[in-house]
Write an enzyme that holds these catalytic residues in place. Structure first.
Site, PDB file in Angstrom:
ATOM      1  N   GLU A   2      48.431  39.755  29.628  1.00  0.00           N
ATOM      2  CA  GLU A   2      48.930  38.911  28.545  1.00  0.00           C
ATOM      3  C   GLU A   2      50.457  38.908  28.486  1.00  0.00           C
ATOM      4  O   GLU A   2      51.076  37.872  28.198  1.00  0.00           O
ATOM      5  CB  GLU A   2      48.389  39.400  27.192  1.00  0.00           C
ATOM      6  CG  GLU A   2      46.872  39.384  27.076  1.00  0.00           C
ATOM      7  CD  GLU A   2      46.248  40.714  27.453  1.00  0.00           C
ATOM      8  OE1 GLU A   2      45.302  41.125  26.752  1.00  0.00           O
ATOM      9  OE2 GLU A   2      46.694  41.354  28.439  1.00  0.00           O
TER      10      GLU A   2
ATOM     11  N   ILE B 168      20.902  60.442  55.736  1.00  0.00           N
ATOM     12  CA  ILE B 168      20.711  61.739  55.068  1.00  0.00           C
ATOM     13  C   ILE B 168      21.615  61.859  53.847  1.00  0.00           C
ATOM     14  O   ILE B 168      21.170  62.206  52.748  1.00  0.00           O
ATOM     15  CB  ILE B 168      20.975  62.896  56.050  1.00  0.00           C
ATOM     16  CG1 ILE B 168      19.945  62.880  57.186  1.00  0.00           C
ATOM     17  CG2 ILE B 168      20.949  64.231  55.317  1.00  0.00           C
ATOM     18  CD1 ILE B 168      20.213  63.903  58.268  1.00  0.00           C
TER      19      ILE B 168
END
Length: 389
Positions: free
Chosen positions: A80, A320
């Site tokens: 902003e 794994i």
């Protein structure tokens, strides 16, 4: 301001099929276009804002964009602020679109909600409410108390997707774990000999490079380093490169590996107390960070990455380690690239190892699943059920 594109103003008499309804919030095509532009701006900073969210903002006066901005990184002004600076005096009486609720607290920067009030904007259109308890509706309440019209929920789903890592970090105090793998049509990630280059097409690999650029870290196990000798970078000029993390209990790793070259991207090796001090010394001399854990687990590693301020972590490991990460709740999202190839092999590796499930009724069914074609491959995205988190 001269560089901003001109857009047509919203019409008060848009036909019903040009309107969108989100949680009883009705917004028109122009609002949608502006919010999507906010998201586009926010994505400019992919991978660079953690632990902050990605945010974009657009200031509109009389149907024309007069200011734009995005949050570039933590510690710098919010979106902003940049948008209001670009708009200058034209911000007074304008409408500002912002993908995330303006903040309402003092952190490393002052509250944006007060900045919008001081700038004299007349309307604020918000994509989504900030899940951060320090904001969580407070910015919206402050704006409304000042007499500013606030609309919330424009393109909310897209805004939430943009910041799913940030949202997960706030809600669960862990980064969002994303397991990415590429497999053949018969479910193999490599041949029986361990060869895996390349399972998928160049288009799919390019998508993975973009994914890495959006993440804070990418994790592999020692076997991936030994078999593939990967770079684990975004392969894009000026794009963000994630922290490359190698998990290895014993440090049974090659002395020469691309990951030990940290000129392009940093590398962290996580291991257990008592592992080879000689190898650790060699890594540190190359500039590689080494961290020892009493017990090296996916959950402990994700906790460490949370403390580092990370929002999104990509797992590009073997089966794994992938199974362990899933079982310990270190993974919430799955991205599976499926190549139209068949290689067979009774012992060829698969994407996910043993999970201890014996009945199909125990299978982990993904939620919010999407499918799309990437080059000659198919990408399946979905989320593990919440009980896994």
């Amino acid at each position: 301001m001269d560089n901003f594109p001109e857009v047509s103003p919203a019409s008060a008499s848009l036909p019903q099929n040009n309107q969108f309804v989100v949680k009883e919030i009705v917004y028109n095509k122009f609002d949608s276009q502006m919010m999507l532009r906010c998201i586009e701006l926010a994505r400019t900073a992919l991978g660079r804002t953690s632990p902050n969210p990605l945010v974009g903002a657009v200031v509109v006066q009389d149907g024309k964009i007069v200011g734009e901005g995005f949050h570039p990184r933590a510690g710098e002004p919010h979106a902003e602020v940049f948008a209001l600076r670009a708009a200058g005096e034209l911000a007074r009486g304008s409408t500002i679109y912002v993908s995330l609720e303006p903040c309402n607290h003092y952190g490393r920067t002052p509250p944006c909600s007060q900045g919008l009030i001081n700038a004299g904007v007349s309307k604020v259109v918000v994509g989504m409410v900030d899940p951060n308890p320090l904001v969580a509706g407070g910015g919206i309440a402050r704006l409304r108390a000042a007499g500013i019209e606030v609309v919330v929920g424009v393109e909310e789903a897209a805004c939430r997707r943009l910041n799913e890592g940030f949202i997960h970090r706030i809600l669960y105090q862990r980064p969002l774990g994303i397991l990415k793998y590429a497999m053949t049509l018969d479910g193999k990630i490599a041949t029986t000999a361990g060869h895996s280059a390349w399972v998928t097409s160049e288009d799919a690999r390019s998508e993975v490079h973009q994914l890495r650029a959006a993440c804070d870290a990418v994790i592999v196990g020692g076997n991936t380093v030994r078999q593939d000798n990967p770079y684990l970078t975004s392969h894009q000029v000026e794009a963000h490169n994630p922290l490359r993390v190698v998990m290895s209990r014993s440090l049974n790793l090659p002395e020469q590996a691309r990951l030990w070259d940290i000129q392009e991207a940093p590398t962290l090796v996580v291991t257990e107390v008592g592992s080879s001090q000689t190898f650790q010394k060699m890594l540190r001399e190359k500039g590689v960070e080494v961290v020892e854990f009493n017990s090296l687990t996916p959950a402990e590693v994700m906790s460490n990455l949370y403390e580092r301020g990370f929002c999104s972590v990509l797992w590009e490991c073997g089966g794994i380690l992938a199974a362990s990460a899933i079982a310990q709740g270190a993974v919430q999202k799955i991205m599976a690239f499926i190549a139209p190839k068949i290689i067979g092999g009774n012992y060829a590796p698969t994407p996910v190892g043993e999970l201890g499930l014996t009945n199909m009724t125990q299978a982990l069914s993904l939620e919010r699943v999407t499918w799309r074609v990437v080059g000659s491959d198919c990408l399946v995205e979905g989320y593990l059920p919440p009980k896994i988190i």
